[in-house]
Motif scaffolding. Structure first.
Motif, mmCIF file in Angstrom:
data_model
loop_
_atom_site.group_PDB
_atom_site.id
_atom_site.type_symbol
_atom_site.label_atom_id
_atom_site.label_comp_id
_atom_site.label_asym_id
_atom_site.label_seq_id
_atom_site.Cartn_x
_atom_site.Cartn_y
_atom_site.Cartn_z
ATOM 1 N N TYR A 10 98.643 48.727 81.806
ATOM 2 C CA TYR A 10 98.735 49.000 83.235
ATOM 3 C C TYR A 10 97.502 49.731 83.751
ATOM 4 O O TYR A 10 96.952 50.588 83.057
ATOM 5 N N ASN A 52 103.628 47.311 99.677
ATOM 6 C CA ASN A 52 104.535 46.174 99.525
ATOM 7 C C ASN A 52 104.358 45.647 98.103
ATOM 8 O O ASN A 52 103.717 44.620 97.884
ATOM 9 N N PRO A 53 104.881 46.381 97.124
ATOM 10 C CA PRO A 53 104.633 46.003 95.734
ATOM 11 C C PRO A 53 105.191 44.626 95.389
ATOM 12 O O PRO A 53 106.263 44.251 95.838
ATOM 13 N N ARG A 54 104.400 43.879 94.623
ATOM 14 C CA ARG A 54 104.832 42.552 94.157
ATOM 15 C C ARG A 54 105.668 42.742 92.892
ATOM 16 O O ARG A 54 105.222 43.381 91.930
ATOM 17 N N ASP A 55 106.872 42.189 92.904
ATOM 18 C CA ASP A 55 107.761 42.294 91.747
ATOM 19 C C ASP A 55 107.050 41.803 90.489
ATOM 20 O O ASP A 55 106.394 40.768 90.495
ATOM 21 N N GLY A 56 107.186 42.576 89.440
ATOM 22 C CA GLY A 56 106.598 42.204 88.160
ATOM 23 C C GLY A 56 105.117 42.507 88.034
ATOM 24 O O GLY A 56 104.537 42.327 86.973
ATOM 25 N N ASP A 62 103.299 45.163 90.618
ATOM 26 C CA ASP A 62 103.032 46.488 91.166
ATOM 27 C C ASP A 62 104.272 47.372 91.126
ATOM 28 O O ASP A 62 105.389 46.891 91.304
ATOM 29 N N LYS A 63 104.027 48.660 90.967
ATOM 30 C CA LYS A 63 105.065 49.670 91.152
ATOM 31 C C LYS A 63 104.414 50.839 91.882
ATOM 32 O O LYS A 63 103.264 51.188 91.597
ATOM 33 N N TRP A 108 105.396 54.914 93.457
ATOM 34 C CA TRP A 108 106.339 56.019 93.524
ATOM 35 C C TRP A 108 105.765 57.069 94.466
ATOM 36 O O TRP A 108 104.570 57.367 94.428
ATOM 37 N N ARG A 144 99.641 48.927 88.327
ATOM 38 C CA ARG A 144 99.558 47.464 88.355
ATOM 39 C C ARG A 144 99.477 46.938 86.929
ATOM 40 O O ARG A 144 98.770 47.496 86.100
ATOM 41 N N SER A 170 98.029 41.635 92.504
ATOM 42 C CA SER A 170 98.501 42.898 93.066
ATOM 43 C C SER A 170 98.376 42.896 94.588
ATOM 44 O O SER A 170 97.465 42.300 95.156
ATOM 45 N N ARG A 171 99.286 43.585 95.226
ATOM 46 C CA ARG A 171 99.241 43.734 96.688
ATOM 47 C C ARG A 171 98.657 45.083 97.110
ATOM 48 O O ARG A 171 98.655 45.396 98.299
#
Length: 182
Positions: A103, A123-127, A129-130, A132, A142, A150-151
């Motif tokens: 990551y 607007n995180p992309r599933d799988g 981006d994360k 918090w 990412r 990544s977004r």
């Protein structure tokens, strides 16, 4: 005297707002700050001062455009104590920054806004981006193998982005080490 971390937003990015580190160190010394050192050319400064953080911020933000030819009004200064940066590192999400081969992790420092106002621009992309929310920071991670999907870059065009400055997690933890200098 207290030691502070100064994060400069908007310098030495994409060939714009060029600020040589040696000239920056001299400017800050001329402003009366002591123990001035820089870390990489992305606007990370450690200095000692008997001034309050708000006064340091105001003095540096005023001096930068007077001393350097800057292409943008988006230059901002964030002043952090060692305790504040330590809290950013201590309060990271579980596992954050601990798998650098898998990551890419960033600390997105907030300048004049809180995480409640900053989070909606992500607007995180599933799988991939994360993100918090933290206190004065957004933690962003990412998946390295999918970084091109990544977004995170979509935040750049938002008004809130002008109140953020991004540092890699490696840089963030290194700055904390440097703040703990004798």
């Amino acid at each position: 005297m207290d030691t502070y971390l100064i994060l400069l937003r908007g310098i030495n990015v994409g060939g714009k707002n060029k600020v040589p580190m040696a000239a920056l160190r001299k400017l800050l010394e001329d402003l009366g700050f002591a123990g001035v050192s820089t870390y990489i050319a992305s606007g990370n400064v450690i200095l000692d001062s008997d001034k309050h953080a708000d006064e340091i911020k105001t003095r540096i933000e005023k001096a930068l455009p007077e001393a350097f030819r800057l292409d943008s009004e988006l230059i901002k200064v964030l002043v952090l104590t060692r305790r504040q940066l330590q809290a950013v590192v201590d309060n990271k999400p579980k596992g954050f920054g601990e798998q650098p081969d898998q990551y890419h992790s960033d600390a997105i420092f907030l300048m004049g806004i809180d995480s409640t106002h900053a989070m909606p621009v992500f607007n995180p992309r599933d799988g991939v981006d994360k993100v918090w929310a933290g206190d004065g920071v957004i933690y962003s991670q990412r998946l390295s193998a999918q970084r091109t999907k990544s977004r995170l870059s979509k935040i750049v065009g938002t008004p809130a982005y002008t109140s953020m400055t991004i540092r890699s997690w490696n840089t963030t933890t290194r700055l904390l080490e440097l703040l703990q200098r004798p």
